[in-house]
Write an enzyme that holds these catalytic residues in place. Structure first.
Site, PDB file in Angstrom:
ATOM      1  N   LYS A   1      28.293  39.935 -49.319  1.00 32.81           N
ATOM      2  CA  LYS A   1      27.999  41.001 -50.283  1.00 32.81           C
ATOM      3  C   LYS A   1      28.856  42.233 -50.025  1.00 32.81           C
ATOM      4  O   LYS A   1      29.389  42.828 -50.951  1.00 32.81           O
ATOM      5  CB  LYS A   1      26.515  41.394 -50.232  1.00 32.81           C
ATOM      6  CG  LYS A   1      25.556  40.260 -50.564  1.00 32.81           C
ATOM      7  CD  LYS A   1      24.116  40.752 -50.700  1.00 32.81           C
ATOM      8  CE  LYS A   1      23.500  41.244 -49.401  1.00 32.81           C
ATOM      9  NZ  LYS A   1      23.311  40.204 -48.368  1.00 32.81           N
TER      10      LYS A   1
ATOM     11  N   ARG B   1      16.076  37.253 -39.842  1.00 33.29           N
ATOM     12  CA  ARG B   1      16.615  37.819 -41.089  1.00 33.29           C
ATOM     13  C   ARG B   1      16.721  36.742 -42.170  1.00 33.29           C
ATOM     14  O   ARG B   1      16.461  37.012 -43.342  1.00 33.29           O
ATOM     15  CB  ARG B   1      17.961  38.491 -40.827  1.00 33.29           C
ATOM     16  CG  ARG B   1      17.787  39.852 -40.147  1.00 33.29           C
ATOM     17  CD  ARG B   1      19.034  40.287 -39.416  1.00 33.29           C
ATOM     18  NE  ARG B   1      20.139  40.567 -40.292  1.00 33.29           N
ATOM     19  CZ  ARG B   1      21.430  40.448 -39.918  1.00 33.29           C
ATOM     20  NH1 ARG B   1      21.726  40.047 -38.708  1.00 33.29           N
ATOM     21  NH2 ARG B   1      22.386  40.743 -40.756  1.00 33.29           N
TER      22      ARG B   1
HETATM   23  P1  AMP Z   1      21.976  44.760 -44.281  1.00 33.42           P
HETATM   24  O1  AMP Z   1      23.134  45.575 -43.840  1.00 33.42           O
HETATM   25  O2  AMP Z   1      21.843  44.728 -45.788  1.00 33.42           O
HETATM   26  O3  AMP Z   1      21.972  43.378 -43.691  1.00 33.42           O
HETATM   27  O4  AMP Z   1      20.652  45.489 -43.765  1.00 33.42           O
HETATM   28  C1  AMP Z   1      20.397  45.664 -42.363  1.00 33.42           C
HETATM   29  C2  AMP Z   1      18.911  45.929 -42.136  1.00 33.42           C
HETATM   30  O5  AMP Z   1      18.510  47.116 -42.812  1.00 33.42           O
HETATM   31  C3  AMP Z   1      17.972  44.852 -42.659  1.00 33.42           C
HETATM   32  O6  AMP Z   1      17.825  43.782 -41.738  1.00 33.42           O
HETATM   33  C4  AMP Z   1      16.688  45.646 -42.859  1.00 33.42           C
HETATM   34  O7  AMP Z   1      16.036  45.889 -41.612  1.00 33.42           O
HETATM   35  C5  AMP Z   1      17.212  46.981 -43.357  1.00 33.42           C
HETATM   36  N1  AMP Z   1      17.310  46.983 -44.839  1.00 33.42           N
HETATM   37  C6  AMP Z   1      18.466  47.078 -45.577  1.00 33.42           C
HETATM   38  N2  AMP Z   1      18.201  47.058 -46.891  1.00 33.42           N
HETATM   39  C7  AMP Z   1      16.856  46.921 -47.006  1.00 33.42           C
HETATM   40  C8  AMP Z   1      15.963  46.813 -48.115  1.00 33.42           C
HETATM   41  N3  AMP Z   1      16.407  46.831 -49.385  1.00 33.42           N
HETATM   42  N4  AMP Z   1      14.631  46.694 -47.852  1.00 33.42           N
HETATM   43  C9  AMP Z   1      14.171  46.691 -46.578  1.00 33.42           C
HETATM   44  N5  AMP Z   1      14.947  46.767 -45.497  1.00 33.42           N
HETATM   45  C10 AMP Z   1      16.293  46.886 -45.694  1.00 33.42           C
END
Ligand code: AMP
Length: 190
Positions: free
Chosen positions: A14, A146
């Site tokens: 993404k 995750r």
């Molecule tokens: P990402 O970089 O999108 O993989 O996000 C890293 C971490 O941030 C995730 O594992 C969640 O702990 C938190 N996080 C990011 N976006 C969200 C969301 N929309 N809702 C809840 N937690 C989020």
């Protein structure tokens, strides 16, 4: 205005594809993961709150995420639209995003879902962990958490957009440019 939800499990690509979409279509990138990491780096209260969830690979509570996204939308002016990356991750977040969009006289053009098998995801996340410095990319049990959270809490979000006729699925395995070409074809239809 183009408002796109780029959807997929952790490691689907993404972030990489968002960069290419932003460059081509001049959209505003709204990555909730990036926003949380920025807060964490700056040591804000929000960052400290998010940290305990992020460290475990669990989702930050909806109201916290929705408040942060609402602020970002309100404070962004003169944009061609948004690319939402890593948001919404629950059906409650998707419903809140529709409300936020309506309040700002906008709507979601569509969701583009990148599909990648679990084995490939794990490989990509492990590779990224070697250079990203992200602790949640380096621990096998966090990676698995995750992916499980994605399957249980986030996957229903695709059905939410499908019921609105707004879901487009793309094969997320292939070259970066090839996948981007497929994404561009979908965006050009909006
Ligand atoms: P990402 O970089 O999108 O993989 O996000 C890293 C971490 O941030 C995730 O594992 C969640 O702990 C938190 N996080 C990011 N976006 C969200 C969301 N929309 N809702 C809840 N937690 C989020």
């Amino acid at each position: 205005m183009l408002n796109i939800v780029l959807f997929g499990p952790p490691g689907a690509g993404k972030g990489t594809q968002s960069e290419k979409i932003i460059a081509k279509y001049k959209l505003t990138h709204l990555s909730t993961g990036d926003l949380f990491r920025k807060h964490l780096g700056e040591g804000t209260e929000l960052g400290l709150l998010a940290r305990k969830y992020m460290d475990e690979g669990r989702l930050v509570p909806d109201e916290v995420v929705i408040g942060m996204v609402g602020d970002k939308i309100k404070n962004t002016t003169g944009t061609n639209g948004f690319i939402f990356d890593g948001f919404p991750r629950t059906v409650a977040q998707a419903q809140a995003l529709d409300t936020l969009m309506a309040q700002n006289n906008m709507s979601i053009s569509g969701m583009i879902a990148l599909e990648v098998s679990e084995e490939v995801l794990k490989e990509r996340i492990r590779e990224r962990g070697k250079t990203s410095g992200r602790t949640d990319d380096q621990d096998e049990s966090k990676i698995q958490t995750r992916i499980n959270v994605y399957l249980e809490e986030t996957l229903p979000v695709a059905a939410y957009y499908e019921s609105q006729g707004k879901l487009e699925k793309i094969n997320g395995i292939g070259t970066i440019d090839g996948i981007f070409e497929d994404i561009s074809k979908v965006i050009d239809k909006y």
